[in-house]
Design a protein around this motif. Structure first.
Motif, PDB file in Angstrom:
ATOM      1  N   SER A 244      71.495  38.631  17.921  1.00 43.91           N
ATOM      2  CA  SER A 244      70.432  39.000  18.848  1.00 43.91           C
ATOM      3  C   SER A 244      69.326  37.956  18.762  1.00 43.91           C
ATOM      4  CB  SER A 244      69.869  40.384  18.521  1.00 43.91           C
ATOM      5  OG  SER A 244      68.886  40.761  19.469  1.00 43.91           O
ATOM      6  N   ASP A 245      68.681  37.734  19.890  1.00 43.64           N
ATOM      7  CA  ASP A 245      67.475  36.903  19.968  1.00 43.64           C
ATOM      8  C   ASP A 245      66.305  37.825  19.682  1.00 43.64           C
ATOM      9  OD1 ASP A 245      65.197  35.500  20.801  1.00 43.64           O
ATOM     10  OD2 ASP A 245      66.216  34.527  22.460  1.00 43.64           O
ATOM     11  N   MET A 246      65.676  37.666  18.518  1.00 40.53           N
ATOM     12  CA  MET A 246      64.693  38.635  18.041  1.00 40.53           C
ATOM     13  C   MET A 246      63.265  38.337  18.502  1.00 40.53           C
ATOM     14  SD  MET A 246      66.877  40.503  16.637  1.00 40.53           S
ATOM     15  CE  MET A 246      65.790  41.769  16.022  1.00 40.53           C
ATOM     16  N   HIS A 247      63.147  37.600  19.608  1.00 42.72           N
ATOM     17  CA  HIS A 247      61.807  37.316  20.170  1.00 42.72           C
ATOM     18  C   HIS A 247      62.011  36.893  21.615  1.00 42.72           C
ATOM     19  CE1 HIS A 247      57.630  35.213  19.448  1.00 42.72           C
ATOM     20  NE2 HIS A 247      57.648  35.961  20.544  1.00 42.72           N
ATOM     21  N   HIS A 248      61.889  37.849  22.537  1.00 43.34           N
ATOM     22  CA  HIS A 248      62.181  37.556  23.940  1.00 43.34           C
ATOM     23  C   HIS A 248      61.265  38.376  24.832  1.00 43.34           C
ATOM     24  CE1 HIS A 248      64.391  36.467  27.526  1.00 43.34           C
ATOM     25  NE2 HIS A 248      65.241  35.757  26.806  1.00 43.34           N
ATOM     26  N   HIS A 249      60.781  37.740  25.919  1.00 42.61           N
ATOM     27  CA  HIS A 249      59.823  38.363  26.824  1.00 42.61           C
ATOM     28  C   HIS A 249      60.447  38.625  28.190  1.00 42.61           C
ATOM     29  CE1 HIS A 249      56.320  37.717  24.195  1.00 42.61           C
ATOM     30  NE2 HIS A 249      57.002  36.656  23.788  1.00 42.61           N
ATOM     31  N   ALA A 250      59.836  39.567  28.910  1.00 43.41           N
ATOM     32  CA  ALA A 250      60.193  39.829  30.310  1.00 43.41           C
ATOM     33  C   ALA A 250      59.023  39.386  31.188  1.00 43.41           C
ATOM     34  CB  ALA A 250      60.549  41.299  30.507  1.00 43.41           C
ATOM     35  N   ASP A 251      58.446  40.283  31.971  1.00 47.15           N
ATOM     36  CA  ASP A 251      57.458  39.866  32.970  1.00 47.15           C
ATOM     37  C   ASP A 251      56.074  40.464  32.742  1.00 47.15           C
ATOM     38  OD1 ASP A 251      58.022  42.478  33.630  1.00 47.15           O
ATOM     39  OD2 ASP A 251      58.748  42.043  35.648  1.00 47.15           O
ATOM     40  N   GLN A 252      55.737  40.799  31.500  1.00 47.16           N
ATOM     41  CA  GLN A 252      54.381  41.219  31.190  1.00 47.16           C
ATOM     42  C   GLN A 252      53.555  40.015  30.733  1.00 47.16           C
ATOM     43  OE1 GLN A 252      53.454  44.713  31.723  1.00 47.16           O
ATOM     44  NE2 GLN A 252      55.337  44.222  32.827  1.00 47.16           N
ATOM     45  N   LEU A 253      52.226  40.076  30.973  1.00 42.81           N
ATOM     46  CA  LEU A 253      51.343  38.943  30.700  1.00 42.81           C
ATOM     47  C   LEU A 253      51.948  37.674  31.282  1.00 42.81           C
ATOM     48  CD1 LEU A 253      49.689  39.568  27.219  1.00 42.81           C
ATOM     49  CD2 LEU A 253      48.692  39.747  29.493  1.00 42.81           C
ATOM     50  N   GLU A 254      52.115  36.620  30.465  1.00 47.06           N
ATOM     51  CA  GLU A 254      52.563  35.349  31.036  1.00 47.06           C
ATOM     52  C   GLU A 254      54.076  35.256  31.178  1.00 47.06           C
ATOM     53  OE1 GLU A 254      53.064  34.197  26.693  1.00 47.06           O
ATOM     54  OE2 GLU A 254      52.340  35.845  27.929  1.00 47.06           O
ATOM     55  N   GLY A 255      54.804  36.289  30.779  1.00 46.98           N
ATOM     56  CA  GLY A 255      56.245  36.289  30.996  1.00 46.98           C
ATOM     57  C   GLY A 255      56.568  36.379  32.478  1.00 46.98           C
ATOM     58  N   THR A 256      57.606  35.673  32.904  1.00 53.21           N
ATOM     59  CA  THR A 256      57.948  35.625  34.332  1.00 53.21           C
ATOM     60  C   THR A 256      59.386  36.049  34.603  1.00 53.21           C
ATOM     61  OG1 THR A 256      58.527  33.265  34.155  1.00 53.21           O
ATOM     62  CG2 THR A 256      56.260  33.796  34.781  1.00 53.21           C
TER      63      THR A 256
ATOM     64  N   ALA B  15      67.380  30.201  19.149  1.00 54.57           N
ATOM     65  CA  ALA B  15      67.337  30.613  17.747  1.00 54.57           C
ATOM     66  C   ALA B  15      67.682  32.089  17.726  1.00 54.57           C
ATOM     67  CB  ALA B  15      65.957  30.367  17.143  1.00 54.57           C
ATOM     68  N   ARG B  16      68.558  32.480  16.818  1.00 51.68           N
ATOM     69  CA  ARG B  16      69.049  33.866  16.816  1.00 51.68           C
ATOM     70  C   ARG B  16      69.372  34.311  15.406  1.00 51.68           C
ATOM     71  NH1 ARG B  16      74.351  33.213  20.431  1.00 51.68           N
ATOM     72  NH2 ARG B  16      72.803  32.152  21.725  1.00 51.68           N
ATOM     73  N   ALA B  17      69.427  35.623  15.222  1.00 55.87           N
ATOM     74  CA  ALA B  17      69.847  36.204  13.953  1.00 55.87           C
ATOM     75  C   ALA B  17      71.257  36.754  14.099  1.00 55.87           C
ATOM     76  CB  ALA B  17      68.894  37.314  13.536  1.00 55.87           C
ATOM     77  N   TYR B  18      72.110  36.415  13.142  1.00 57.08           N
ATOM     78  CA  TYR B  18      73.427  37.042  13.030  1.00 57.08           C
ATOM     79  C   TYR B  18      73.380  38.030  11.870  1.00 57.08           C
ATOM     80  CZ  TYR B  18      76.413  34.756  16.442  1.00 57.08           C
ATOM     81  OH  TYR B  18      77.016  34.372  17.614  1.00 57.08           O
ATOM     82  N   VAL B  19      73.788  39.277  12.151  1.00 56.14           N
ATOM     83  CA  VAL B  19      73.676  40.362  11.188  1.00 56.14           C
ATOM     84  C   VAL B  19      75.049  40.993  10.984  1.00 56.14           C
ATOM     85  CG1 VAL B  19      72.546  42.557  10.667  1.00 56.14           C
ATOM     86  CG2 VAL B  19      71.308  40.788  11.937  1.00 56.14           C
ATOM     87  N   HIS B  20      75.372  41.275   9.740  1.00 56.78           N
ATOM     88  CA  HIS B  20      76.636  41.945   9.430  1.00 56.78           C
ATOM     89  C   HIS B  20      76.415  43.449   9.514  1.00 56.78           C
ATOM     90  CE1 HIS B  20      80.137  43.207   6.858  1.00 56.78           C
ATOM     91  NE2 HIS B  20      80.694  42.336   7.663  1.00 56.78           N
ATOM     92  N   VAL B  21      77.123  44.084  10.461  1.00 55.97           N
ATOM     93  CA  VAL B  21      76.996  45.530  10.683  1.00 55.97           C
ATOM     94  C   VAL B  21      78.401  46.122  10.586  1.00 55.97           C
ATOM     95  CG1 VAL B  21      76.049  47.339  12.151  1.00 55.97           C
ATOM     96  CG2 VAL B  21      75.105  45.018  12.285  1.00 55.97           C
ATOM     97  N   PRO B  22      78.811  46.592   9.412  1.00 57.65           N
ATOM     98  CA  PRO B  22      80.175  47.106   9.256  1.00 57.65           C
ATOM     99  C   PRO B  22      80.448  48.293  10.168  1.00 57.65           C
ATOM    100  CG  PRO B  22      79.121  46.762   7.127  1.00 57.65           C
ATOM    101  CD  PRO B  22      78.053  46.625   8.159  1.00 57.65           C
ATOM    102  N   GLY B  23      81.630  48.291  10.768  1.00 55.73           N
ATOM    103  CA  GLY B  23      82.063  49.431  11.567  1.00 55.73           C
ATOM    104  C   GLY B  23      81.612  49.415  13.006  1.00 55.73           C
TER     105      GLY B  23
END
Length: 758
Positions: free
Chosen positions: A445-457, A623-631
């Protein structure tokens, strides 16, 4: 009649006629639709061209002290259009922390002809006094800021000036500085930046500036301010009701009394005049200005000089460029008759087995519209038609780069296509997946991402389309101080059958924090401009956050940088769980600080995010985090295992460890133990380094840059006199992209080769 005569005549007529609309000042909630200033003490100034609101009582974005313009919109026929900014005002030192104790508001002038407001705020030992002036008949707010050092110590290496941060639309950077995110304005051909869309523009004119930041959204002067010294900054915010930028250059000409001439003509295809076409003007080989031509005819005033001009329209091919010299007080005519109508491409993207893939499709070679409301140069496959999208494209020869998780899971495929007018062409693309981490319970997952609030477009739909095309397994959203888009993303995630982690980026001026998962859509109830660090973190927990992530810790307004500068209200608060890797230049510093925490026995682990605001121009998941989530992955499982350190962060290389990160390896004292890591890198592996509390333990290089390999290391557990023992991995590929793991804890007191999963 010369252009200068026309300007003077227009001014004279304007002075002789009765006012079309008075300048008004109102107090209270902003009348600007979609505005953010909603308190009783806020101030709105309006004339027949524009309306703006100063947040006197309302919070300003990003923890900026109250007293800034937060709402700004065109006015047409007495109707105020939508707010188009997140913030447009003065910043004293490049978005660093702004120590502030109050403000003074003075209504200097309030007449039907002119309104003048002066607001003074403190910046530590300095005073920041800004005067806002709007006159009858003007399409510009005149801004003057006086920055005075009241202290006994010089303010050195300051970057101060006016900023323009739109909340929608696009940016035409300072001419000559396109592509410069941060740096000198030495090559600038003008002193303005323009935010725009088809139905509005806002230009910031800043003649004092010598440096840009954030891709021209900040126009700064670099300076030192001695004790007792005052420096003045003068600028203008110009507003228009369409994407026609001819008034912007006309204002420059008038302001600088610049010798100028005019250029006029017709724009057509073989079928006749092209309505809603655009004339683009280049100067010294770079974009300078444009004007719209609703009926196919145009006229624009330009400073005297040499230009290259071409015509274009939505979906049409660009005309051949023509060279022209505009003479002072002269008039030139140029016609364009070679525009060609668009064609349609129907993309279908699959893996090598024919399974459809979400994909990002970018024009690598070929016509990419400069005026972005005429067409995109990046496309994303549809949410309800995995792997498929149709794109209207100007005729011509193109190379498209098509990818799914490009740089992580695939190399991306270059596809050559010739587009013909009025024809539909099917484009089938099969991508080879080099890795499938999810098959072994690794999820990204990308743990820092914006949509369209404030300066997000980016509208919420395109957040999801971009994140899925980036090969991410979890949809994540963290708008600044807002949960408004949670509901829309939750619905999309449910429709696509993927987890959604609702977050918000708490954004005081001294540090930003992503908190997650939050109670869906519940608003924040703190004032980030006055809250202490402990209060910010307590609010995150109140909203349900299991994890608090310190975003970009070492940038000027990062939490760790502000702690070092002593500008965090209330001082250090320890209730955070993760440090983010965001800008690659700070990765080593973030890892080093995490390593200090680990040696001290603190379970503060790594996270990573792109901070994407505009998915068409930013790379989601870079930049992204890879996490081990069993099951199998879930939102709760992903967050729990990220917080527990069962993870690594990456800009490219992928890691599968023999011993899980975040767990404890018990080996007998002084006994040697091998560790192995299976590695994958689309760009080819370069090095892998095992790191411990005292730095690098050993390193391995890879001959011939294989895409997959196993890194093996030997370790010996030696009891430490101070702190805990651990090892972590750093991997680099041939493109310089890196991955950093969380630690494996080394316990030299237990039985050999026994792994604790507690």
């Amino acid at each position: 009649m010369t252009i200068r005569s026309r300007l003077l005549l227009t001014a004279a007529i304007g002075m002789a006629q009765p006012a079309l609309a008075e300048v008004t000042l109102t107090r209270g909630s902003s009348p600007v639709p979609d505005g953010e200033a909603l308190s009783t003490g806020d101030l709105t100034v309006q004339n027949e061209h524009l309306a703006f609101t100063i947040a006197v009582d309302s919070q300003a974005p990003w923890g900026v002290p109250r007293g800034a313009i937060v709402d700004l919109a065109p006015v047409t026929d007495g109707e105020i259009a939508l707010d188009r900014i997140a913030f447009a005002d003065f910043i004293p030192n490049n978005w660093s922390a702004w120590p502030n104790t109050g403000r003074e508001v003075e209504i200097v002038t309030e007449t039907p002809e002119k309104v003048v407001i002066r607001i003074t705020r403190d910046f530590g030992e300095a005073d920041i006094a800004t005067t806002y002036t709007l006159e009858e008949g003007s399409d510009r707010i005149h801004l003057v800021t006086e920055m005075t050092n009241r202290g006994d110590v010089p303010l050195v290496d300051q970057m101060s000036g006016f900023t323009l941060w739109p909340d929608s639309g696009y940016i035409l950077p300072v001419p000559g500085l396109a592509g410069v995110d941060s740096g000198s304005a030495e090559d600038a051909l003008s002193d303005r930046v323009v935010a725009y869309d088809e139905d509005w523009f806002i230009a910031l004119h800043a003649p004092y500036f010598d440096r840009v930041e954030y891709a021209s959204k900040d126009l700064y002067a670099t300076h030192t301010l001695a004790p007792g010294e005052t420096r003045s900054f003068e600028g203008w915010l110009q507003v228009g009701p369409s994407g026609d930028l001819a008034p912007v250059v006309a204002a420059e000409i008038a302001r600088g009394d610049i010798a100028a001439g005019s250029l006029a003509g017709q724009i057509a295809s073989t079928s006749g005049p092209v309505e809603d076409s655009v004339l683009v003007v280049e100067k010294e080989g770079v974009p300078y200005i444009w004007t719209l031509t609703p009926d196919g005819s145009y006229e624009i005033d330009l400073p005297a000089g040499d230009y290259s001009v071409y015509a274009t329209a939505a979906g049409y091919s660009d005309s051949a460029p023509q060279q022209v010299t505009v003479a002072a007080d002269g008039s030139e005519t140029l016609g364009f008759e070679d525009l060609k109508a668009p064609g349609l491409l129907d993309f279908a993207v699959t893996d090598s087995a024919g399974e459809p893939l979400d994909a990002r499709i970018t024009i690598t070679e070929g016509q990419a519209p400069l005026v972005e409301f005429l067409g995109r140069q990046t496309f994303f496959t549809e949410l309800d038609q995995v792997g498929g999208v149709q794109a209207s494209i100007a005729p011509g020869d193109y190379v498209f780069t098509v990818g799914h998780g490009t740089g992580f899971l695939t190399e991306g495929e270059e596809v050559s296509v010739s587009v013909a007018s009025d024809e539909t062409q099917e484009v089938d693309v099969a991508l080879e997946l080099i890795a499938r981490p999810y098959e072994n319970d690794w999820y990204a997952s990308d743990m820092h991402h914006h949509a369209d609030q404030l300066e997000g477009t980016t509208p919420p739909e395109y957040v999801a389309r971009s994140e899925l095309a980036a090969g991410l397994d979890v949809i994540f959203l963290s708008d600044h101080d807002s949960t408004a888009n949670h509901g829309a993303l939750a619905e999309i995630a449910e429709m696509r059958g993927v987890p959604f982690i609702p977050s918000a980026e708490f954004s005081p001026s001294w540090g930003h924090f992503n908190a997650y998962p939050l109670s869906l859509g519940e608003p924040l109830e703190i004032d980030t401009s006055t809250a202490t660090a402990a209060e910010v973190m307590a609010e995150a927990r109140r909203l349900g956050a299991d994890a608090i992530q310190v975003n970009h810790p070492f940038i000027p307004y990062g939490y760790l940088a502000s702690l070092e500068a002593g500008t965090v209200p209330g001082g250090f608060a320890p209730d955070f769980d993760l440090l983010e890797m965001n800008g690659p230049d700070d990765d080593d510093a973030v890892f080093a600080r995490a390593a200090q925490f680990w040696t001290q026995g603190q379970r503060i682990f790594l996270s990573a995010g792109s901070d994407a605001h505009d998915v068409w121009n930013d790379n989601t998941g870079s930049a992204r985090a890879y996490v081990h989530v069993p099951g199998g992955v879930s939102a709760d499982g992903f967050v729990a295992n990220l917080k527990a350190g069962r993870a690594y962060v990456t800009r490219g290389p992928l890691i599968e460890p023999e011993i899980m990160f975040g767990t404890e390896l018990r080996i007998a004292p002084d006994e040697e133990r091998s560790l192995s890591f299976d590695l994958t890198a689309v760009n080819g592996l370069a090095t892998a380094s095992l790191i411990g509390p005292d730095g690098e333990i050993s390193s391995q290089s890879f001959d011939k840059a294989p895409s997959t390999a196993t890194a093996e290391f030997s370790i010996t557990a030696t009891p430490r006199t101070e702190g805990e023992d651990w090892v972590a991995l750093r991997v680099e590929d041939t493109a310089g992209k890196t991955a950093y793991s969380d630690p494996i804890w080394i316990n030299p007191l237990g039985e050999p080769d026994v792994l604790s999963q507690d």
